[in-house]
Scaffold this motif. Structure first.
Motif, PDB file in Angstrom:
ATOM      1  N   MET A 103       0.838  -1.194   0.000  1.00  0.00           N
ATOM      2  CA  MET A 103       0.000   0.000   0.000  1.00  0.00           C
ATOM      3  C   MET A 103       0.873   1.244   0.000  1.00  0.00           C
ATOM      4  O   MET A 103       1.812   1.340   0.797  1.00  0.00           O
ATOM      5  CB  MET A 103      -0.915   0.014   1.230  1.00  0.00           C
ATOM      6  CG  MET A 103      -1.833   1.224   1.295  1.00  0.00           C
ATOM      7  SD  MET A 103      -2.940   1.150   2.725  1.00  0.00           S
ATOM      8  CE  MET A 103      -1.760   1.183   4.070  1.00  0.00           C
ATOM      9  N   PRO A 104       0.629   2.207  -0.871  1.00  0.00           N
ATOM     10  CA  PRO A 104       1.439   3.435  -0.873  1.00  0.00           C
ATOM     11  C   PRO A 104       1.256   4.211   0.426  1.00  0.00           C
ATOM     12  O   PRO A 104       0.129   4.336   0.927  1.00  0.00           O
ATOM     13  CB  PRO A 104       0.902   4.208  -2.084  1.00  0.00           C
ATOM     14  CG  PRO A 104      -0.454   3.655  -2.330  1.00  0.00           C
ATOM     15  CD  PRO A 104      -0.416   2.219  -1.914  1.00  0.00           C
ATOM     16  N   PRO A 105       2.335   4.727   0.995  1.00  0.00           N
ATOM     17  CA  PRO A 105       2.229   5.454   2.270  1.00  0.00           C
ATOM     18  C   PRO A 105       1.279   6.645   2.216  1.00  0.00           C
ATOM     19  O   PRO A 105       0.658   6.994   3.228  1.00  0.00           O
ATOM     20  CB  PRO A 105       3.671   5.901   2.538  1.00  0.00           C
ATOM     21  CG  PRO A 105       4.519   4.959   1.768  1.00  0.00           C
ATOM     22  CD  PRO A 105       3.730   4.613   0.550  1.00  0.00           C
ATOM     23  N   VAL A 106       1.161   7.270   1.041  1.00  0.00           N
ATOM     24  CA  VAL A 106       0.288   8.442   0.937  1.00  0.00           C
ATOM     25  C   VAL A 106      -1.166   8.080   1.218  1.00  0.00           C
ATOM     26  O   VAL A 106      -1.974   8.939   1.590  1.00  0.00           O
ATOM     27  CB  VAL A 106       0.441   9.089  -0.460  1.00  0.00           C
ATOM     28  CG1 VAL A 106      -0.174   8.196  -1.533  1.00  0.00           C
ATOM     29  CG2 VAL A 106      -0.164  10.478  -0.492  1.00  0.00           C
ATOM     30  N   GLY A 107      -1.508   6.801   1.080  1.00  0.00           N
ATOM     31  CA  GLY A 107      -2.875   6.377   1.333  1.00  0.00           C
ATOM     32  C   GLY A 107      -3.295   6.489   2.786  1.00  0.00           C
ATOM     33  O   GLY A 107      -4.491   6.582   3.080  1.00  0.00           O
ATOM     34  N   VAL A 108      -2.317   6.460   3.694  1.00  0.00           N
ATOM     35  CA  VAL A 108      -2.631   6.564   5.130  1.00  0.00           C
ATOM     36  C   VAL A 108      -2.026   7.825   5.738  1.00  0.00           C
ATOM     37  O   VAL A 108      -1.981   7.955   6.963  1.00  0.00           O
ATOM     38  CB  VAL A 108      -2.131   5.318   5.887  1.00  0.00           C
ATOM     39  CG1 VAL A 108      -2.910   4.093   5.472  1.00  0.00           C
ATOM     40  CG2 VAL A 108      -0.640   5.107   5.656  1.00  0.00           C
ATOM     41  N   LEU A 109      -1.562   8.734   4.894  1.00  0.00           N
ATOM     42  CA  LEU A 109      -0.932   9.945   5.422  1.00  0.00           C
ATOM     43  C   LEU A 109      -1.904  10.788   6.236  1.00  0.00           C
ATOM     44  O   LEU A 109      -1.567  11.238   7.347  1.00  0.00           O
ATOM     45  CB  LEU A 109      -0.353  10.778   4.276  1.00  0.00           C
ATOM     46  CG  LEU A 109       0.221  12.148   4.674  1.00  0.00           C
ATOM     47  CD1 LEU A 109       1.364  11.986   5.667  1.00  0.00           C
ATOM     48  CD2 LEU A 109       0.687  12.919   3.443  1.00  0.00           C
ATOM     49  N   LEU A 110      -3.100  11.004   5.710  1.00  0.00           N
ATOM     50  CA  LEU A 110      -4.056  11.870   6.403  1.00  0.00           C
ATOM     51  C   LEU A 110      -4.440  11.335   7.782  1.00  0.00           C
ATOM     52  O   LEU A 110      -4.364  12.083   8.770  1.00  0.00           O
ATOM     53  CB  LEU A 110      -5.303  12.075   5.538  1.00  0.00           C
ATOM     54  CG  LEU A 110      -6.378  13.001   6.119  1.00  0.00           C
ATOM     55  CD1 LEU A 110      -5.793  14.379   6.411  1.00  0.00           C
ATOM     56  CD2 LEU A 110      -7.574  13.101   5.175  1.00  0.00           C
ATOM     57  N   PRO A 111      -4.867  10.069   7.923  1.00  0.00           N
ATOM     58  CA  PRO A 111      -5.192   9.596   9.270  1.00  0.00           C
ATOM     59  C   PRO A 111      -3.993   9.595  10.212  1.00  0.00           C
ATOM     60  O   PRO A 111      -4.130   9.937  11.393  1.00  0.00           O
ATOM     61  CB  PRO A 111      -5.725   8.179   9.036  1.00  0.00           C
ATOM     62  CG  PRO A 111      -5.284   7.806   7.683  1.00  0.00           C
ATOM     63  CD  PRO A 111      -5.191   9.059   6.901  1.00  0.00           C
ATOM     64  N   ILE A 112      -2.825   9.219   9.703  1.00  0.00           N
ATOM     65  CA  ILE A 112      -1.628   9.237  10.556  1.00  0.00           C
ATOM     66  C   ILE A 112      -1.317  10.662  11.001  1.00  0.00           C
ATOM     67  O   ILE A 112      -0.990  10.914  12.176  1.00  0.00           O
ATOM     68  CB  ILE A 112      -0.420   8.633   9.803  1.00  0.00           C
ATOM     69  CG1 ILE A 112      -0.629   7.139   9.576  1.00  0.00           C
ATOM     70  CG2 ILE A 112       0.877   8.875  10.569  1.00  0.00           C
ATOM     71  CD1 ILE A 112      -0.626   6.308  10.828  1.00  0.00           C
ATOM     72  N   TYR A 113      -1.435  11.606  10.095  1.00  0.00           N
ATOM     73  CA  TYR A 113      -1.154  13.004  10.433  1.00  0.00           C
ATOM     74  C   TYR A 113      -2.125  13.508  11.500  1.00  0.00           C
ATOM     75  O   TYR A 113      -1.719  14.179  12.454  1.00  0.00           O
ATOM     76  CB  TYR A 113      -1.243  13.865   9.173  1.00  0.00           C
ATOM     77  CG  TYR A 113      -0.848  15.309   9.388  1.00  0.00           C
ATOM     78  CD1 TYR A 113       0.481  15.704   9.243  1.00  0.00           C
ATOM     79  CD2 TYR A 113      -1.784  16.268   9.744  1.00  0.00           C
ATOM     80  CE1 TYR A 113       0.856  17.026   9.439  1.00  0.00           C
ATOM     81  CE2 TYR A 113      -1.427  17.589   9.948  1.00  0.00           C
ATOM     82  CZ  TYR A 113      -0.107  17.954   9.798  1.00  0.00           C
ATOM     83  OH  TYR A 113       0.262  19.269  10.003  1.00  0.00           O
ATOM     84  N   LEU A 114      -3.416  13.187  11.352  1.00  0.00           N
ATOM     85  CA  LEU A 114      -4.408  13.636  12.332  1.00  0.00           C
ATOM     86  C   LEU A 114      -4.188  12.975  13.694  1.00  0.00           C
ATOM     87  O   LEU A 114      -4.336  13.619  14.741  1.00  0.00           O
ATOM     88  CB  LEU A 114      -5.815  13.329  11.815  1.00  0.00           C
ATOM     89  CG  LEU A 114      -6.247  14.100  10.554  1.00  0.00           C
ATOM     90  CD1 LEU A 114      -7.618  13.645  10.093  1.00  0.00           C
ATOM     91  CD2 LEU A 114      -6.227  15.610  10.817  1.00  0.00           C
TER      92      LEU A 114
END
Length: 276
Positions: A118-129
């Protein structure tokens, strides 16, 4: 005739190995050379290879503009911390999968490997929040945690492969002598798997050191490692190739030195069990 053919094959193989090795190393060599050029010479066409005005001005500019020591310490702490924690988790996990497998072991291994697809950008938003909510943005602990989780599947897979090569009879003999699971891990399994552990640790350290996506998005200044240090020399005004090369050379120097002195251990670990 056979001996001559064998010698010719060795010579051709050696020349081919040196040729391809030079091709792989050439971009690094060019970057180091560009770091000693002026900006004008770095853009010159045709480029000059060795015969140019050598200068260390770019390194002085980099040192004045950025705190290299702070970024280097952040990289050491983040890469080293994530590697250590990953090994502490992966050793017992790989041991249980290698020597006490269940019918779900293969499914779990495949699931862990699938997380790397899975590309990391796919979970960037939840991880960032999540990081923002817990105050982990621009913190070493936050980067250690995310890099540990990102590389953990690879570490477990590598250790699982190494542990599978260890004869089960040795562990059973240790159990018959009264060794507990903890003593079996520490005094029997770990010493026998040192080559595999060393290569896994080095590979994970390199991956964590070179990680740019998470470090650029989850850090700004306080916890920024050397990847952020390099990215700071790419500005809207354009790329300053000479200064960017100097910053990149400083960033990769520690890991190059480590790789040079540990290359035998790394090769030994990567081929661990291949000749059995």
């Amino acid at each position: 005739m056979a001996r001559t053919a064998t010698r010719q094959r060795v010579v051709v193989s050696t020349i081919g190995a040196w040729f391809f090795g030079f091709l792989i190393f050439f971009p690094i060599l060019w970057m180091v050379l560009a770091s000693f050029k002026t900006e004008l010479e770095a853009f010159a066409i045709p480029p000059s290879f060795l015969f140019f005005h050598w200068t260390a001005e770019n390194y002085a500019t980099v040192q004045e503009r950025s705190d290299y020591v702070l970024h280097a310490m952040n990289s050491i702490i983040i890469a080293g911390g994530s590697t250590l924690i990953a090994l502490l988790i992966a050793i017992p996990a790989a041991w249980s999968m290698a020597f006490s497998p269940t019918k779900r072991t293969k499914d779990i291994l495949l699931w862990m490997l699938s997380t790397k697809m899975m590309p990391p950008v796919g979970v960037l938003l939840p991880i960032y929040l999540i990081y923002k909510s817990f105050g982990l943005l621009d913190s070493r602990i936050g980067l250690v945690f995310i890099l540990c989780l990102g590389n953990l599947p690879i570490v477990i897979w590598m250790l699982f492969t190494y542990f599978k090569e260890i004869p089960r009879d040795i562990l059973e003999a240790a159990r018959m002598d009264g060794a507990t699971i903890g003593r079996e891990l520490i005094y029997v399994l770990t010493p026998m798997a040192i080559p595999g552990l060393a290569s896994t640790m080095l590979l994970n350290l390199i991956l964590a050191w070179n990680e740019a996506f998470w470090t650029l998005n989850l850090s700004t200044s306080n916890a920024a490692p050397l990847t952020t240090f390099i990215a700071s020399y790419s500005s809207p005004e354009g790329l300053f190739w000479a200064k960017l090369s100097a910053a990149s050379t400083l960033a990769i120097a520690p890991i190059l030195v480590l790789g040079w002195f540990s290359q035998k251990q790394l090769v030994r670990g990567l081929t661990f069990g291949a000749v059995k």
